[in-house]
Design an enzyme around this catalytic site. Structure first.
Site, PDB file in Angstrom:
ATOM      1  N   ARG A 174      39.787  25.271  28.202  1.00  0.00           N
ATOM      2  CA  ARG A 174      40.308  24.577  29.379  1.00  0.00           C
ATOM      3  C   ARG A 174      39.925  25.380  30.624  1.00  0.00           C
ATOM      4  O   ARG A 174      39.709  26.592  30.555  1.00  0.00           O
ATOM      5  CB  ARG A 174      41.828  24.415  29.309  1.00  0.00           C
ATOM      6  N   ARG A 178      43.584  22.747  40.023  1.00  0.00           N
ATOM      7  CA  ARG A 178      44.799  22.409  40.763  1.00  0.00           C
ATOM      8  C   ARG A 178      44.461  21.481  41.924  1.00  0.00           C
ATOM      9  O   ARG A 178      43.546  21.764  42.684  1.00  0.00           O
ATOM     10  CB  ARG A 178      45.454  23.676  41.326  1.00  0.00           C
ATOM     11  N   ARG A 251      32.366  43.295  23.962  1.00  0.00           N
ATOM     12  CA  ARG A 251      31.669  43.497  25.214  1.00  0.00           C
ATOM     13  C   ARG A 251      32.276  44.729  25.866  1.00  0.00           C
ATOM     14  O   ARG A 251      33.474  45.004  25.729  1.00  0.00           O
ATOM     15  CB  ARG A 251      31.831  42.299  26.143  1.00  0.00           C
ATOM     16  N   ARG A 282      32.166  41.641  39.796  1.00  0.00           N
ATOM     17  CA  ARG A 282      33.195  41.627  40.829  1.00  0.00           C
ATOM     18  C   ARG A 282      33.310  42.986  41.497  1.00  0.00           C
ATOM     19  O   ARG A 282      32.852  43.997  40.952  1.00  0.00           O
ATOM     20  CB  ARG A 282      34.555  41.199  40.277  1.00  0.00           C
ATOM     21  N   GLU A 302      32.072  46.249  39.174  1.00  0.00           N
ATOM     22  CA  GLU A 302      32.264  46.104  37.725  1.00  0.00           C
ATOM     23  C   GLU A 302      31.016  45.466  37.098  1.00  0.00           C
ATOM     24  O   GLU A 302      30.609  44.369  37.469  1.00  0.00           O
ATOM     25  CB  GLU A 302      33.496  45.237  37.466  1.00  0.00           C
ATOM     26  N   TYR A 350      42.429  39.557  22.797  1.00  0.00           N
ATOM     27  CA  TYR A 350      42.714  39.864  24.195  1.00  0.00           C
ATOM     28  C   TYR A 350      44.189  39.600  24.463  1.00  0.00           C
ATOM     29  O   TYR A 350      44.715  38.530  24.141  1.00  0.00           O
ATOM     30  CB  TYR A 350      41.845  39.023  25.130  1.00  0.00           C
ATOM     31  N   ASP A 352      47.405  39.882  27.455  1.00  0.00           N
ATOM     32  CA  ASP A 352      47.953  40.253  28.745  1.00  0.00           C
ATOM     33  C   ASP A 352      48.996  41.347  28.527  1.00  0.00           C
ATOM     34  O   ASP A 352      49.516  41.515  27.422  1.00  0.00           O
ATOM     35  CB  ASP A 352      48.600  39.045  29.436  1.00  0.00           C
TER      36      ASP A 352
END
Length: 370
Positions: A174, A178, A251, A282, A302, A350, A352
């Site tokens: 997804r 917004r 990675r 970034r 980065e 991964y 958070d």
């Protein structure tokens, strides 16, 4: 504690998962030793003070959660500021807001209403007769040609080191879109950065806990295993089992950090560089996480990189091959009665930060530690 054992728990890795587990074990009266192969504690949230600025050495970490229990837990150690993450993308010299919202669509097409934006996206979407076969097909089906070509393609190919048609579709199941003028990157109710940086949180979690840095578990594995009743292991799961089924893939990332003689370089904490010809993904300007007013500033460029033996593994490559391989290691892990496997590397997933903390707390609930 069994006879001959020096510790109830040996915690391998001083990142968030290990630090929370060590705190819970100590809180319950257990004797704990934390070791880490790096020369400092904190894992990937470690900060170094440069020019009076807390520089996040392993990339941008913004704490965000809807879990009130986790929020109350971290706030019992440190106070958080009210930083709200807002990311910019720079493409062909132009600035766009992320995630995709009405500000983004205005910059792309000049549309000003939700209806106009939705119509434009609908016109550009590529209808698919079958399931998308790769990331490019998935992106075109979700958001259409302009957003894909300008804001997704170059960044994604740099990030993964592969062409979008060669990447699996599930990487972008997804894409948040917004139809409001809201630039907030996260929707979570609770957000912020610890006052004084993440080191403050780690220091409080490990207060009173014996720690040793620059200490490789595998260099003296038999000794560590002999010393502890149980192990909390947060390293690479395939290495723990001596690569019995082969090596998992990752990675990696490298950073170039620079002190600049100006008070403000880019006006935001994070700017993504989505053009394919620019080698970095970034630039992070660290002072903005804590609303710094220093005369200088510190930026970090980065650069994604292929992971090789000896490099830091950062992002699991959760394609079908690696997921199947991890499944074999997970079966072995379930048979290890005296080892708790947790965190990004040990679970090849991964996470958070709030998810890591929640998982660590639940791991010790399962240990029946009050």
């Amino acid at each position: 504690m069994a006879v001959g054992k020096q510790y109830d728990y040996l915690v391998v890795g001083a990142g968030l998962f290990g630090a929370v587990c060590a705190y819970r074990a100590k809180q319950s009266g257990r004797k704990v030793l934390v070791i880490d192969k790096r020369p400092q504690l904190g894992g990937n949230i470690y900060c170094e003070n440069i020019a009076g600025i807390n520089v996040q050495q392993y990339g941008a970490h913004i704490f965000h959660t809807n879990n009130r229990q986790v929020w109350d837990f971290v706030n019992s150690f440190v106070e958080f500021n009210n930083y709200r993450h807002s990311v910019l993308a720079k493409a062909d010299g132009k600035i766009f807001n992320l995630p995709f919202n009405l500000n983004t669509f205005y910059a792309l097409w000049g549309v000003t209403t939700p209806r106009e934006a939705a119509q434009k996206i609908a016109e550009q979407k590529t209808p698919l007769a079958t399931e998308p076969q790769n990331l490019e097909e998935q992106a075109l089906a979700l958001v259409g040609r302009d957003i894909y070509e300008i804001l997704i393609k170059g960044y994604t190919e740099k990030q993964w080191g592969r062409r979008c048609p060669d990447l699996p579709a599930f990487i972008i199941k997804r894409l948040p879109v917004r139809f409001t003028f809201d630039n907030s990157y996260f929707d979570d109710r609770y957000q912020g950065i610890p006052l004084g940086g993440y080191n403050k949180l780690i220091e409080k979690l490990l207060s009173g806990v014996e720690t040793r840095t620059s200490c490789d578990f595998f260099a003296e594995r038999r000794q560590w295993e002999a010393w502890a009743e149980k192990i909390v292991y947060t390293g690479e799961i395939d290495r723990y089992f001596n690569y019995e089924f082969g090596k998992l893939e990752y990675r990696s990332i490298r950073w170039e950090t620079e002190v600049l003689a100006c008070p403000n370089y880019q006006g935001a904490a994070v700017v993504n560089y989505v053009d394919g010809q620019i080698p970095y993904t970034r630039i992070i300007e660290h002072k903005h996480f804590e609303f710094g007013a220093q005369a200088q500033t510190v930026i970090s460029r980065e650069y994604p990189a292929e992971w090789q033996e000896g490099a830091e593994p950062f992002y699991p490559i959760n394609d079908a091959k690696n997921t199947a391989l991890y499944g074999k290691y997970a079966e072995l892990a379930q048979k290890e009665e005296n080892v708790i496997f947790g965190g990004r590397l040990a679970e090849y997933k991964y996470y958070d930060m709030d998810e890591v903390i929640e998982k660590a707390l639940k791991s010790f609930e399962a240990e029946n530690i009050p």
